[in-house]
Design an enzyme around this catalytic site. Structure first.
Site, mmCIF file in Angstrom:
data_model
loop_
_atom_site.group_PDB
_atom_site.id
_atom_site.type_symbol
_atom_site.label_atom_id
_atom_site.label_comp_id
_atom_site.label_asym_id
_atom_site.label_seq_id
_atom_site.Cartn_x
_atom_site.Cartn_y
_atom_site.Cartn_z
ATOM 1 N N LYS A 7 42.575 48.402 54.303
ATOM 2 C CA LYS A 7 42.252 48.146 52.895
ATOM 3 C C LYS A 7 40.872 48.694 52.530
ATOM 4 C CE LYS A 7 41.809 46.594 48.825
ATOM 5 N NZ LYS A 7 42.532 47.049 47.666
ATOM 6 N N CYS A 22 36.408 46.698 43.729
ATOM 7 C CA CYS A 22 36.907 47.242 44.998
ATOM 8 C C CYS A 22 36.090 48.444 45.463
ATOM 9 C CB CYS A 22 38.370 47.625 44.836
ATOM 10 S SG CYS A 22 39.430 46.197 44.565
HETATM 11 N N1 LIG Z 1 41.097 42.835 40.924
HETATM 12 C C1 LIG Z 1 41.675 43.796 41.619
HETATM 13 O O1 LIG Z 1 42.126 44.775 41.053
HETATM 14 C C2 LIG Z 1 41.826 43.703 43.107
HETATM 15 C C3 LIG Z 1 42.637 44.648 43.756
HETATM 16 C C4 LIG Z 1 42.804 44.535 45.135
HETATM 17 C C5 LIG Z 1 42.151 43.528 45.830
HETATM 18 N N2 LIG Z 1 41.353 42.641 45.167
HETATM 19 C C6 LIG Z 1 40.702 41.598 45.946
HETATM 20 O O2 LIG Z 1 41.353 40.367 45.690
HETATM 21 C C7 LIG Z 1 40.402 39.297 45.769
HETATM 22 C C8 LIG Z 1 40.438 38.505 44.479
HETATM 23 O O3 LIG Z 1 40.008 39.362 43.437
HETATM 24 P P1 LIG Z 1 40.255 39.012 41.913
HETATM 25 O O4 LIG Z 1 40.009 40.269 41.166
HETATM 26 O O5 LIG Z 1 41.550 38.315 41.722
HETATM 27 O O6 LIG Z 1 39.056 37.972 41.660
HETATM 28 P P2 LIG Z 1 38.827 37.059 40.354
HETATM 29 O O7 LIG Z 1 37.368 36.815 40.295
HETATM 30 O O8 LIG Z 1 39.538 37.644 39.191
HETATM 31 O O9 LIG Z 1 39.566 35.703 40.702
HETATM 32 C C9 LIG Z 1 39.225 34.906 41.766
HETATM 33 C C10 LIG Z 1 39.425 33.467 41.375
HETATM 34 O O10 LIG Z 1 39.158 32.656 42.520
HETATM 35 C C11 LIG Z 1 38.581 31.440 42.066
HETATM 36 N N3 LIG Z 1 37.968 30.752 43.197
HETATM 37 C C12 LIG Z 1 36.750 30.930 43.764
HETATM 38 N N4 LIG Z 1 36.585 30.109 44.809
HETATM 39 C C13 LIG Z 1 37.718 29.390 44.919
HETATM 40 C C14 LIG Z 1 38.163 28.374 45.815
HETATM 41 N N5 LIG Z 1 37.394 27.934 46.819
HETATM 42 N N6 LIG Z 1 39.376 27.844 45.622
HETATM 43 C C15 LIG Z 1 40.178 28.275 44.607
HETATM 44 N N7 LIG Z 1 39.809 29.217 43.732
HETATM 45 C C16 LIG Z 1 38.603 29.787 43.888
HETATM 46 C C17 LIG Z 1 37.647 31.889 40.976
HETATM 47 O O11 LIG Z 1 37.312 30.813 40.111
HETATM 48 C C18 LIG Z 1 38.474 32.985 40.286
HETATM 49 O O12 LIG Z 1 39.215 32.482 39.195
HETATM 50 C C19 LIG Z 1 39.050 39.947 46.042
HETATM 51 O O13 LIG Z 1 38.804 39.951 47.427
HETATM 52 C C20 LIG Z 1 39.261 41.373 45.580
HETATM 53 O O14 LIG Z 1 38.426 42.275 46.256
HETATM 54 C C21 LIG Z 1 41.200 42.713 43.823
#
Ligand SMILES: NC(=O)c1ccc[n+]([C@@H]2O[C@H](COP(=O)([O-])OP(=O)(O)OC[C@H]3O[C@@H](n4cnc5c(N)ncnc54)[C@H](O)[C@@H]3O)[C@@H](O)[C@H]2O)c1
Length: 434
Positions: free
Chosen positions: A205, A259
């Site tokens: 990844k 990312c």
């Molecule tokens: N956004 C993308 O396009 C994308 C693509 C691939 C991978 N990712 C990865 O996926 C992961 C999540 O990214 P995202 O974009 O969804 O983040 P985001 O910030 O949109 O959402 C994450 C959520 O997790 C919540 N959170 C934080 N701590 C928590 C806990 N202890 N328990 C429950 N909820 C909790 C936050 O309040 C938030 O709403 C990251 O590692 C990111 O790198 C994201």
């Protein structure tokens, strides 16, 4: 597959679509988020992020009573962790959300459960961070509790389509963990699912995003070189890419998002002596807002104008509302530090610094319009009217997105990032000589 109870931790861009997808495929899903605003929205079948068709999917999931939101986890068959993994100011992985999410499920995991880390994480996180926390449950990992990593590779703006259609990697701490995790995702994934170990999955990844970041850095370096050489980078790239084995990426004002701008640092942190190219690429991409600001300084020169800059688009990429790590947000702060008055307009994003309520407000009396993001909506602007509102009548396209002739017909002097051929000051000087 038999109906499972699935607890998804984190209801953001990744967790919410995943939770809704499992729920609309017959599973009983509890979506957990520490932000009650997000949980309340979910329970009212509403969403707080912008992603095409996600509202419809969430409505269907909530209506079916297969998806409910909560601020606390509860017992389930499967736990999926999709919480943020940002970087700190000194470019180190901030794993606090993963640690907190893992700790929050320890009281609820039972024999036979599955735990999947979806968050993009430095290679070694499942082995060195997640597993030691889960061991506190007293369960034997890999025999009584199945653990692994399945990274998410979706593209914002196309998340729902890609969630289903993309190939997927599943890395388990042992083979049976990987197979059990694969069975869960098979519920809705139409792409192929490849099995490996957890650390290889983590490396895949972060390396996928690093590959892209390094290639963009090369394009950005080429853009700087072309400006110095007095030629047009876009023409160079167009012609180079006629070669069957060459695919130079697009230059721009930098690289943003959660990312590409973040994940390469996870490798640099773990392998600081070896990851030289990766680190330099990150630094090259991070330098682009300064390069753009220098170009603006150069174009405005000794001008007496009010030095108001209008910026169109602040998100990290086109047609999304996500401003995380956006190079345009960096550009705004670099310009602000240099004394410019900046007004930015974005049809998708809100709540950013220098936000103007309208395009007119942003452009009015500005010395230069800078296109920061290639939002489709900007193609529909009435450029004659925009030009009339501005004072300096200079348009700086950081994406090579606009129709240059249309802008010139509207009255703008046009500069495109990476094109050393067109110098606005020279064009002005020529005008004055006529
Ligand atoms: N956004 C993308 O396009 C994308 C693509 C691939 C991978 N990712 C990865 O996926 C992961 C999540 O990214 P995202 O974009 O969804 O983040 P985001 O910030 O949109 O959402 C994450 C959520 O997790 C919540 N959170 C934080 N701590 C928590 C806990 N202890 N328990 C429950 N909820 C909790 C936050 O309040 C938030 O709403 C990251 O590692 C990111 O790198 C994201």
């Amino acid at each position: 597959m038999q109906r499972k109870k699935i607890c998804v931790l984190g209801l953001g861009y990744i967790g919410l679509p995943t939770a809704a997808m499992f729920a609309t495929h017959g599973h009983n899903v509890i979506g957990v988020d520490v932000r009650s605003k997000v949980v309340d929205a979910l329970n009212n079948a509403k969403i707080t992020i912008e992603e095409p068709y996600l509202d419809i999917l969430v409505q269907a999931a909530v209506k079916s009573e297969n998806l409910i939101g909560s601020t606390e986890p509860e017992e389930a068959d499967v736990f999926i962790i999709a919480v943020p993994t940002p970087i700190t100011n000194d470019k180190r992985a901030d794993m606090r959300y993963v640690v907190e999410a893992a700790e929050s499920i320890v009281p609820y995991v039972r024999k036979g459960n599955i735990v999947v880390l979806e968050s993009t994480s430095p290679p070694g996180t499942v082995r060195d961070v997640l597993c030691p926390i889960l061991e506190r449950s007293g369960l034997v990992l890999g025999e009584e509790l199945y653990v692994g990593h399945s990274p998410e590779r979706v593209l914002p703006g196309k998340i729902l389509m890609e969630l289903v259609g993309n190939n997927r990697i599943v890395g388990g701490i042992n083979r049976i963990s990987a197979e059990k995790i694969k069975d869960i995702y098979k519920t809705f994934v139409n792409g192929e699912i490849f099995l490996t170990d957890e650390t290889t999955a983590e490396m895949c990844k972060v390396m996928e995003n690093t590959f892209r970041d390094v290639n963009i850095a090369l394009a950005n370096e080429l853009a700087k070189i072309c400006e110095e050489t007095g030629i047009d980078v876009w023409e160079v790239i167009r012609l180079c890419n006629k070669h069957p084995r060459v695919n130079i990426h697009q230059p721009g004002p930098g690289v943003g998002g959660h990312c590409l701008a973040v994940d390469p640092w996870f490798i640099v942190e773990k392998n600081p002596k070896t990851a030289g190219i990766i680190k330099m690429a990150r630094q090259t991409n991070d330098s682009m807002p300064h390069f753009v600001a220098d170009a603006i300084d150069g174009m405005l020169g000794e001008s007496d104008y009010s030095r108001k800059i209008c910026i169109l688009g602040v998100t990290y990429k086109a047609d999304v509302d996500d401003t995380r790590e956006s190079p345009i947000i960096d550009l705004i702060s670099v310009l602000g530090n240099r004394g410019y008055e900046v007004a930015a307009y974005d049809p998708h994003a809100t709540k950013f610094s220098c936000e103007a309520r309208s395009l007119e407000e942003a452009a009015s009396e500005s010395e230069m319009v800078v296109l920061g993001v290639n939002h489709e909506a900007f193609k529909k602007i009435n450029f004659t009217e925009l030009c009339r509102l501005t004072k300096g009548k200079v348009f700086f396209d950081l994406r090579n997105f606009m129709d240059r002739e249309e802008l010139e017909r509207a009255g703008f002097k046009v500069k495109v990032l990476g094109s050393g051929k067109v110098d606005v000051k020279e064009a002005e000087a020529e005008d004055m000589a006529e």
